[in-house]
Write a protein that holds these residues in place. Structure first.
Motif, PDB file in Angstrom:
ATOM      1  N   TYR A 141      20.454  -6.415 -10.529  1.00 21.40           N
ATOM      2  CA  TYR A 141      19.496  -5.334 -10.786  1.00 21.40           C
ATOM      3  C   TYR A 141      18.056  -5.850 -10.840  1.00 21.40           C
ATOM      4  N   MET A 142      17.888  -7.029 -11.365  1.00 21.41           N
ATOM      5  CA  MET A 142      16.549  -7.605 -11.421  1.00 21.41           C
ATOM      6  C   MET A 142      16.053  -7.938 -10.020  1.00 21.41           C
ATOM      7  N   ARG A 143      16.928  -8.406  -9.171  1.00 15.80           N
ATOM      8  CA  ARG A 143      16.555  -8.682  -7.780  1.00 15.80           C
ATOM      9  C   ARG A 143      16.195  -7.390  -7.052  1.00 15.80           C
ATOM     10  N   ILE A 144      16.887  -6.319  -7.364  1.00 20.43           N
ATOM     11  CA  ILE A 144      16.550  -5.015  -6.778  1.00 20.43           C
ATOM     12  C   ILE A 144      15.169  -4.578  -7.239  1.00 20.43           C
ATOM     13  N   VAL A 145      14.868  -4.770  -8.522  1.00 27.04           N
ATOM     14  CA  VAL A 145      13.546  -4.431  -9.054  1.00 27.04           C
ATOM     15  C   VAL A 145      12.468  -5.258  -8.358  1.00 27.04           C
ATOM     16  N   LEU A 146      12.716  -6.540  -8.174  1.00 32.04           N
ATOM     17  CA  LEU A 146      11.753  -7.404  -7.479  1.00 32.04           C
ATOM     18  C   LEU A 146      11.556  -6.945  -6.030  1.00 32.04           C
ATOM     19  N   GLY A 147      12.621  -6.533  -5.384  1.00 31.30           N
ATOM     20  CA  GLY A 147      12.504  -5.998  -4.031  1.00 31.30           C
ATOM     21  C   GLY A 147      11.673  -4.723  -3.998  1.00 31.30           C
ATOM     22  N   CYS A 148      11.851  -3.868  -4.998  1.00 32.11           N
ATOM     23  CA  CYS A 148      11.044  -2.640  -5.085  1.00 32.11           C
ATOM     24  C   CYS A 148       9.571  -2.967  -5.302  1.00 32.11           C
ATOM     25  N   ILE A 149       9.304  -3.969  -6.118  1.00 30.18           N
ATOM     26  CA  ILE A 149       7.922  -4.393  -6.344  1.00 30.18           C
ATOM     27  C   ILE A 149       7.312  -4.884  -5.032  1.00 30.18           C
ATOM     28  N   ALA A 150       8.081  -5.631  -4.253  1.00 28.44           N
ATOM     29  CA  ALA A 150       7.589  -6.122  -2.961  1.00 28.44           C
ATOM     30  C   ALA A 150       7.264  -4.964  -2.020  1.00 28.44           C
ATOM     31  N   ILE A 151       8.107  -3.949  -2.025  1.00 26.62           N
ATOM     32  CA  ILE A 151       7.862  -2.785  -1.162  1.00 26.62           C
ATOM     33  C   ILE A 151       6.611  -2.038  -1.602  1.00 26.62           C
ATOM     34  N   VAL A 152       6.468  -1.816  -2.899  1.00 26.31           N
ATOM     35  CA  VAL A 152       5.286  -1.116  -3.417  1.00 26.31           C
ATOM     36  C   VAL A 152       4.017  -1.905  -3.115  1.00 26.31           C
ATOM     37  N   GLN A 153       4.096  -3.218  -3.225  1.00 21.11           N
ATOM     38  CA  GLN A 153       2.933  -4.056  -2.939  1.00 21.11           C
ATOM     39  C   GLN A 153       2.555  -3.961  -1.466  1.00 21.11           C
ATOM     40  N   ALA A 154       3.545  -3.964  -0.577  1.00 18.16           N
ATOM     41  CA  ALA A 154       3.258  -3.844   0.852  1.00 18.16           C
ATOM     42  C   ALA A 154       2.646  -2.479   1.167  1.00 18.16           C
ATOM     43  N   ILE A 155       3.167  -1.437   0.550  1.00 16.71           N
ATOM     44  CA  ILE A 155       2.613  -0.092   0.758  1.00 16.71           C
ATOM     45  C   ILE A 155       1.172  -0.027   0.269  1.00 16.71           C
ATOM     46  N   SER A 156       0.905  -0.642  -0.875  1.00 22.01           N
ATOM     47  CA  SER A 156      -0.465  -0.610  -1.412  1.00 22.01           C
ATOM     48  C   SER A 156      -1.443  -1.315  -0.481  1.00 22.01           C
ATOM     49  N   MET A 157      -0.997  -2.356   0.202  1.00 23.10           N
ATOM     50  CA  MET A 157      -1.869  -3.042   1.151  1.00 23.10           C
ATOM     51  C   MET A 157      -2.169  -2.173   2.373  1.00 23.10           C
ATOM     52  N   PHE A 158      -1.227  -1.296   2.737  1.00 21.91           N
ATOM     53  CA  PHE A 158      -1.477  -0.369   3.842  1.00 21.91           C
ATOM     54  C   PHE A 158      -2.401   0.768   3.420  1.00 21.91           C
ATOM     55  N   ILE A 159      -2.330   1.160   2.158  1.00 30.70           N
ATOM     56  CA  ILE A 159      -3.162   2.261   1.660  1.00 30.70           C
ATOM     57  C   ILE A 159      -4.624   1.842   1.535  1.00 30.70           C
ATOM     58  N   ILE A 160      -4.849   0.618   1.062  1.00 33.39           N
ATOM     59  CA  ILE A 160      -6.218   0.124   0.902  1.00 33.39           C
ATOM     60  C   ILE A 160      -6.836  -0.076   2.283  1.00 33.39           C
ATOM     61  N   LYS A 161      -8.041   0.418   2.456  1.00 32.42           N
ATOM     62  CA  LYS A 161      -8.728   0.311   3.747  1.00 32.42           C
ATOM     63  C   LYS A 161      -8.963  -1.152   4.115  1.00 32.42           C
ATOM     64  N   THR A 162      -8.918  -1.428   5.409  1.00 37.88           N
ATOM     65  CA  THR A 162      -9.202  -2.771   5.905  1.00 37.88           C
ATOM     66  C   THR A 162     -10.649  -2.819   6.363  1.00 37.88           C
ATOM     67  N   LYS A 163     -11.405  -3.684   5.715  1.00 31.95           N
ATOM     68  CA  LYS A 163     -12.821  -3.852   6.051  1.00 31.95           C
ATOM     69  C   LYS A 163     -12.945  -4.920   7.126  1.00 31.95           C
ATOM     70  N   LYS A 164     -13.769  -4.653   8.107  1.00 35.10           N
ATOM     71  CA  LYS A 164     -13.998  -5.641   9.155  1.00 35.10           C
ATOM     72  C   LYS A 164     -14.879  -6.747   8.607  1.00 35.10           C
ATOM     73  N   GLU A 165     -14.509  -7.978   8.951  1.00 37.17           N
ATOM     74  CA  GLU A 165     -15.298  -9.127   8.503  1.00 37.17           C
ATOM     75  C   GLU A 165     -16.564  -9.206   9.329  1.00 37.17           C
ATOM     76  N   ASN A 166     -17.629  -9.634   8.699  1.00 40.20           N
ATOM     77  CA  ASN A 166     -18.878  -9.829   9.424  1.00 40.20           C
ATOM     78  C   ASN A 166     -18.772 -11.102  10.254  1.00 40.20           C
ATOM     79  N   PRO A 167     -18.910 -11.006  11.564  1.00 39.03           N
ATOM     80  CA  PRO A 167     -18.833 -12.226  12.378  1.00 39.03           C
ATOM     81  C   PRO A 167     -20.045 -13.108  12.113  1.00 39.03           C
TER      82      PRO A 167
END
Length: 130
Positions: free
Chosen positions: A98-124
């Protein structure tokens, strides 16, 4: 505000700043949450110290993007890698399904949060040839 509270906010902000700086060099210690707490406590403790902190490269590199709601692709990759390393180490040492399942859920939520946050272009970097 009472002076004791101001000094307590400044003290806590400094402790979290130190932890954030250590987190820059230790990949398993999160940097950004500590620097966000530093900003929170310095805002309440001292306007002068808060202005100084907001002018530092630590603030610009780790906190400013979160406050604006946008991160560079390099920052996102660094966050994902360090988070997944911590989660993988935790999953290896945890013996409960169950703890491994919770850790997997945390990984999924973290990946989703990275998609939600806008990606800023780096200044060349501009290279000027003489």
């Amino acid at each position: 505000m009472k002076p004791i509270y101001r000094w307590m906010y400044i003290f806590l902000g400094t402790i979290f700043l130190i932890l954030g700086i250590i987190g820059v060099f230790l990949p398993l210690l999160p940097t950004t949450p500590f620097l966000l707490l530093t900003s929170f406590f310095y805002t309440r403790g001292s306007e002068r110290i808060n202005k100084w902190f907001r002018s530092t490269s630590f603030y610009r590199d780790y906190v400013e993007g979160f406050r604006k709601g946008e991160l560079t692709i390099k920052q996102k990759i660094k966050i994902i890698i360090s988070c997944y390393i911590c989660l993988a180490i935790s999953a290896i040492f945890v013996d409960h399904l169950y703890m491994r399942i919770v850790l997997g859920c945390i990984a999924i939520v973290q990946a989703i949060s990275m998609f939600i946050i806008k990606t800023k272009k780096e200044n060349p970097e501009v290279i000027i040839k003489k």
